[in-house]
Scaffold this motif. Structure first.
Motif, PDB file in Angstrom:
ATOM      1  N   ASP A 135       0.852  -1.191   0.000  1.00 27.63           N
ATOM      2  CA  ASP A 135       0.000   0.000   0.000  1.00 27.63           C
ATOM      3  C   ASP A 135       0.887   1.240   0.000  1.00 27.63           C
ATOM      4  O   ASP A 135       1.157   1.832   1.047  1.00 27.63           O
ATOM      5  CB  ASP A 135      -0.878  -0.040   1.267  1.00 27.63           C
ATOM      6  CG  ASP A 135      -2.032   0.948   1.224  1.00 27.63           C
ATOM      7  OD1 ASP A 135      -2.480   1.287   0.116  1.00 27.63           O
ATOM      8  OD2 ASP A 135      -2.491   1.375   2.305  1.00 27.63           O
ATOM      9  N   ASN A 161      -3.619   5.456  -3.383  1.00 29.57           N
ATOM     10  CA  ASN A 161      -4.785   6.327  -3.193  1.00 29.57           C
ATOM     11  C   ASN A 161      -4.309   7.768  -3.374  1.00 29.57           C
ATOM     12  O   ASN A 161      -3.091   8.007  -3.461  1.00 29.57           O
ATOM     13  CB  ASN A 161      -5.465   6.060  -1.833  1.00 29.57           C
ATOM     14  CG  ASN A 161      -4.563   6.372  -0.655  1.00 29.57           C
ATOM     15  OD1 ASN A 161      -3.795   7.336  -0.687  1.00 29.57           O
ATOM     16  ND2 ASN A 161      -4.635   5.564   0.402  1.00 29.57           N
ATOM     17  N   LEU A 174      -1.513   8.843  -0.974  1.00 28.17           N
ATOM     18  CA  LEU A 174      -0.211   8.202  -1.228  1.00 28.17           C
ATOM     19  C   LEU A 174       0.445   8.775  -2.487  1.00 28.17           C
ATOM     20  O   LEU A 174       1.662   8.968  -2.533  1.00 28.17           O
ATOM     21  CB  LEU A 174      -0.383   6.676  -1.363  1.00 28.17           C
ATOM     22  CG  LEU A 174      -0.835   5.942  -0.094  1.00 28.17           C
ATOM     23  CD1 LEU A 174      -1.183   4.488  -0.397  1.00 28.17           C
ATOM     24  CD2 LEU A 174       0.246   6.000   0.982  1.00 28.17           C
ATOM     25  N   PHE A 210     -11.588  -0.689   5.414  1.00 31.22           N
ATOM     26  CA  PHE A 210     -10.465  -0.008   6.079  1.00 31.22           C
ATOM     27  C   PHE A 210     -10.400  -0.419   7.550  1.00 31.22           C
ATOM     28  O   PHE A 210     -11.057   0.181   8.406  1.00 31.22           O
ATOM     29  CB  PHE A 210     -10.641   1.503   5.976  1.00 31.22           C
ATOM     30  CG  PHE A 210     -10.115   2.113   4.700  1.00 31.22           C
ATOM     31  CD1 PHE A 210     -10.202   1.435   3.486  1.00 31.22           C
ATOM     32  CD2 PHE A 210      -9.539   3.377   4.704  1.00 31.22           C
ATOM     33  CE1 PHE A 210      -9.717   1.999   2.311  1.00 31.22           C
ATOM     34  CE2 PHE A 210      -9.051   3.952   3.539  1.00 31.22           C
ATOM     35  CZ  PHE A 210      -9.136   3.270   2.343  1.00 31.22           C
ATOM     36  N   ARG A 250      -8.868   2.363  10.221  1.00 30.58           N
ATOM     37  CA  ARG A 250      -9.740   3.525  10.484  1.00 30.58           C
ATOM     38  C   ARG A 250     -10.974   3.111  11.277  1.00 30.58           C
ATOM     39  O   ARG A 250     -11.535   3.927  12.027  1.00 30.58           O
ATOM     40  CB  ARG A 250     -10.123   4.218   9.178  1.00 30.58           C
ATOM     41  CG  ARG A 250      -8.921   4.890   8.554  1.00 30.58           C
ATOM     42  CD  ARG A 250      -9.246   5.854   7.463  1.00 30.58           C
ATOM     43  NE  ARG A 250      -8.028   6.144   6.712  1.00 30.58           N
ATOM     44  CZ  ARG A 250      -7.957   6.951   5.663  1.00 30.58           C
ATOM     45  NH1 ARG A 250      -9.041   7.563   5.240  1.00 30.58           N
ATOM     46  NH2 ARG A 250      -6.810   7.153   5.046  1.00 30.58           N
ATOM     47  N   ALA A 276      -7.663  -3.190   4.061  1.00 33.04           N
ATOM     48  CA  ALA A 276      -6.844  -1.990   3.874  1.00 33.04           C
ATOM     49  C   ALA A 276      -6.720  -1.232   5.196  1.00 33.04           C
ATOM     50  O   ALA A 276      -7.312  -1.640   6.193  1.00 33.04           O
ATOM     51  CB  ALA A 276      -7.463  -1.106   2.801  1.00 33.04           C
ATOM     52  N   SER A 277      -5.934  -0.157   5.156  1.00 31.03           N
ATOM     53  CA  SER A 277      -5.664   0.609   6.380  1.00 31.03           C
ATOM     54  C   SER A 277      -5.088  -0.328   7.453  1.00 31.03           C
ATOM     55  O   SER A 277      -5.482  -0.305   8.603  1.00 31.03           O
ATOM     56  CB  SER A 277      -6.961   1.297   6.859  1.00 31.03           C
ATOM     57  OG  SER A 277      -6.753   2.135   7.947  1.00 31.03           O
ATOM     58  N   ARG A 325      -2.262  -1.440   9.853  1.00 29.84           N
ATOM     59  CA  ARG A 325      -1.288  -0.617  10.581  1.00 29.84           C
ATOM     60  C   ARG A 325      -0.245  -1.427  11.343  1.00 29.84           C
ATOM     61  O   ARG A 325       0.698  -0.845  11.871  1.00 29.84           O
ATOM     62  CB  ARG A 325      -2.045   0.259  11.590  1.00 29.84           C
ATOM     63  CG  ARG A 325      -3.212   1.053  11.004  1.00 29.84           C
ATOM     64  CD  ARG A 325      -2.865   2.494  10.792  1.00 29.84           C
ATOM     65  NE  ARG A 325      -3.967   3.245  10.223  1.00 29.84           N
ATOM     66  CZ  ARG A 325      -4.955   3.788  10.931  1.00 29.84           C
ATOM     67  NH1 ARG A 325      -4.968   3.650  12.246  1.00 29.84           N
ATOM     68  NH2 ARG A 325      -5.906   4.460  10.324  1.00 29.84           N
ATOM     69  N   THR A 379      -3.534  -5.350   2.124  1.00 32.95           N
ATOM     70  CA  THR A 379      -2.606  -4.396   1.511  1.00 32.95           C
ATOM     71  C   THR A 379      -1.902  -3.657   2.638  1.00 32.95           C
ATOM     72  O   THR A 379      -2.547  -3.091   3.523  1.00 32.95           O
ATOM     73  CB  THR A 379      -3.303  -3.456   0.493  1.00 32.95           C
ATOM     74  OG1 THR A 379      -2.275  -2.703  -0.166  1.00 32.95           O
ATOM     75  CG2 THR A 379      -4.327  -2.508   1.115  1.00 32.95           C
TER      76      THR A 379
END
Ligand code: G3P
Length: 214
Positions: free
Chosen positions: A6, A28, A31, A129, A132, A163-164, A166, A183
């Motif tokens: 990502d 995105n 990014l 996500f 988030r 996604a997102s 961490r 990702t």
């Protein structure tokens, strides 16, 4: 399980690709903006490095604009997946691009109901996500898992991209839950490789080897 990177950082992508563990890349607008380079050229450069799905996000927010931009992005390379935010206009655009055999990754998904609608519109991928959701006190990986369950129940061809992401713990939970794809930022990929016992084990092997050579 597939792992996507990502990032839009070419050096990070080159370094990760050499490891042979990266199946695709997601980008995105944030990014892309961070790299301060031309959007299309960046996507083209990524396609030259990684032979897998490369998500490039539209900037338009209206359906017609998304469709036009999506067609342009899809022309860059056959591996480009057009990333479209989850909105009513996004659904219209996803459906239209799907009808034209252009793969779409619906992004900014935060609930299984949004995921269901994205699948019905013909999204090839959906991106819930996780991080988030955790930021607001929800179990983000559980939501990814719920999306994955719906897809399994109805045999949609859509794949989930968690996604997102961490942390390494997020990746591990995705793997445990059988999520299709995570990702991940390059920093998380680097952390996944690290273990202090691997480092100390190598040190001991090398020390013992040296001793035996005297
Ligand atoms: O894949 C989506 C990701 O780039 C967003 O991550 O950490 O900004 O929520 P984050």
């Amino acid at each position: 399980m597939q792992l996507f990177l990502d990032t839009a950082n070419i050096e990070e992508i080159k370094a990760a690709a050499r490891l042979g563990v990266i199946d695709g890349v997601t980008t995105n607008p944030s990014l892309i903006a961070k790299e301060k380079k031309d959007h299309k050229e960046t996507i083209r450069a990524i396609c030259d490095i990684v032979d897998g799905p490369i998500s490039a996000e539209v900037i338009a927010l209206d359906a017609e604009g998304m469709i036009t931009e999506g067609r342009e992005l899809a022309k860059i390379h056959e591996n480009v997946v057009v990333k479209i935010p989850f909105t009513p206009d996004g659904l219209i655009a996803t459906n239209a691009l799907h009808e034209e055999d252009i793969s779409v990754n619906m992004t900014l998904i935060f609930s299984p109901n949004q995921a269901l609608l994205a699948c019905k519109a013909g999204a090839r991928y959906i991106s819930p996500f996780a991080g988030r959701l955790e930021d607001i006190g929800h179990d983000g990986i559980e939501v990814c898992s719920q999306c994955q369950d719906i897809i399994g129940t109805y045999d949609y061809l859509t794949e989930v991209i968690a996604a997102s992401i961490r942390s390494t713990a997020h990746v591990f939970r995705c793997a445990q839950e059988g999520i299709d794809i995570a990702t991940i930022p390059s920093s998380v990929l680097m952390q996944m490789m690290k273990h202090p016992l691997t480092d100390s084990g190598i040190e001991k092997f090398m020390a013992d080897w040296k001793k035996s050579q005297n």
